[in-house]
Design a protein around this motif. Structure first.
Motif, mmCIF file in Angstrom:
data_model
loop_
_atom_site.group_PDB
_atom_site.id
_atom_site.type_symbol
_atom_site.label_atom_id
_atom_site.label_comp_id
_atom_site.label_asym_id
_atom_site.label_seq_id
_atom_site.Cartn_x
_atom_site.Cartn_y
_atom_site.Cartn_z
ATOM 1 N N THR A 148 -4.820 1.966 8.426
ATOM 2 C CA THR A 148 -5.284 3.124 9.184
ATOM 3 C C THR A 148 -4.338 3.438 10.348
ATOM 4 O O THR A 148 -4.395 4.535 10.904
ATOM 5 N N ARG A 149 -3.491 2.478 10.702
ATOM 6 C CA ARG A 149 -2.524 2.698 11.790
ATOM 7 C C ARG A 149 -1.158 3.070 11.250
ATOM 8 O O ARG A 149 -0.471 3.941 11.798
ATOM 9 N N PHE A 150 -0.717 2.407 10.170
ATOM 10 C CA PHE A 150 0.569 2.742 9.549
ATOM 11 C C PHE A 150 0.310 3.171 8.100
ATOM 12 O O PHE A 150 -0.704 2.787 7.509
ATOM 13 N N ALA A 151 1.180 3.988 7.576
ATOM 14 C CA ALA A 151 0.993 4.542 6.234
ATOM 15 C C ALA A 151 1.994 3.945 5.251
ATOM 16 O O ALA A 151 3.197 3.918 5.512
ATOM 17 N N LEU A 152 1.476 3.465 4.126
ATOM 18 C CA LEU A 152 2.313 3.000 3.026
ATOM 19 C C LEU A 152 1.911 3.780 1.777
ATOM 20 O O LEU A 152 0.716 3.911 1.487
ATOM 21 N N PRO A 153 2.864 4.299 1.029
ATOM 22 C CA PRO A 153 2.532 5.092 -0.154
ATOM 23 C C PRO A 153 1.626 4.321 -1.124
ATOM 24 O O PRO A 153 1.807 3.127 -1.337
ATOM 25 N N GLY A 154 0.669 5.027 -1.671
ATOM 26 C CA GLY A 154 -0.218 4.416 -2.656
ATOM 27 C C GLY A 154 -1.578 4.019 -2.129
ATOM 28 O O GLY A 154 -2.441 3.573 -2.887
ATOM 29 N N TYR A 155 -1.784 4.188 -0.819
ATOM 30 C CA TYR A 155 -3.058 3.741 -0.231
ATOM 31 C C TYR A 155 -3.815 4.869 0.475
ATOM 32 O O TYR A 155 -4.668 4.616 1.318
ATOM 33 N N ALA A 156 -3.520 6.118 0.108
ATOM 34 C CA ALA A 156 -4.126 7.253 0.807
ATOM 35 C C ALA A 156 -5.648 7.213 0.733
ATOM 36 O O ALA A 156 -6.334 7.372 1.750
ATOM 37 N N ALA A 157 -6.190 7.014 -0.466
ATOM 38 C CA ALA A 157 -7.649 7.026 -0.622
ATOM 39 C C ALA A 157 -8.283 5.819 0.061
ATOM 40 O O ALA A 157 -9.249 5.950 0.825
#
Length: 253
Positions: A148-157
């Motif tokens: 929820t703090r950093f974004a990694l592709p594949g975990y949007a949902a």
């Protein structure tokens, strides 16, 4: 002699839930554990808690099926009466979850709905159903994610559901404050468990990447997280409320 505290921990047959149950037992708490399908694993955790001199029972629960919550609450009520001669427990840890890795473009509606039901709707309505069974002055700890703090592709949902849990935690704290119930959320970083198919644990390349992006230089272990929950529930931390506490070893700082 003071009565022991009782913690209800969802998804406690393995991983972070199991470790948390054992840490709390070492701290003097009894436990009501839930498991989805593997009764043998849950029974093994109960035996380990009993070996520490504490009392524990395991109950089956699918947190993705809100229709089952009323019957589950009745089971909790019966377990409290039979094993503790009590009508309420002290701590609720909403830990149960599942991981789905899919890009925004590839996430299916079925995957999205499963994540909603387990990680958000399940937490919301299970907590609602159990509120009469939580003692005044008790605690609730929800589980979020470093994602929820950093974004990694594949975990949007997945991360979106956890973002919802972080908002829900604040509202729980506000609305349950008059009962003296403190509510916080713990956000683990990447941990070596079988969560999400065990990718962080078993994929050497992913493990090395996470370690390289973590200030403490390694991937987290269940033992790094269970103690965070136990510490939050100790009397010394009773004044911590409505907070997001990240336990990631310093990922992406």
């Amino acid at each position: 002699m003071t009565a022991p505290t009782i913690a209800l921990i969802t998804g406690a047959s393995r991983g972070l839930g199991r470790n948390t149950a054992l840490k709390l037992a070492a701290q003097g708490s009894d436990a009501i554990l839930t498991y989805r399908s593997n009764r043998a694993e849950a029974d093994a955790v109960v035996a380990a808690i009993q070996a520490l001199g504490r009392r524990a029972v395991a109950l089956q629960l699918d947190v993705g099926d809100s229709r089952s919550f009323e019957a589950f609450a009745d089971q909790v009520r019966q377990a409290l009466a039979a094993h503790w001669q009590r009508t309420q427990f002290d701590y609720l840890i909403n830990n149960a979850g599942t991981g789905i890795h899919a890009s925004l473009a590839e996430t299916t509606e079925a995957q999205f709905d499963e994540l909603v039901n387990i990680h958000f709707k399940g937490v919301f309505f299970l907590t609602q159903r159990l509120l009469p069974l939580i003692a005044d002055g008790g605690r609730i700890v929800n589980v979020s994610s470093g994602l929820t703090r950093f974004a990694l592709p594949g975990y949007a949902a997945y991360a979106s559901m956890k973002g919802a849990i972080e908002v829900l935690t604040k509202y729980m704290a506000k609305e349950l404050g008059p009962r003296g119930i403190a509510v916080n959320v713990v956000a683990p970083g990447a941990i070596e468990t079988d969560f999400g198919g065990g990718a962080v644990r078993d994929n050497a390349q992913l493990n090395a990447y996470v370690a390289s992006q973590t200030a403490l230089g390694r991937v987290g272990l269940p033992d790094d997280i269970g103690g965070v929950f136990a510490s939050l529930l100790s009397p010394d931390n009773r004044w911590i409320n409505a907070q997001r506490i990240e336990a990631s070893g310093g990922m992406f700082v």
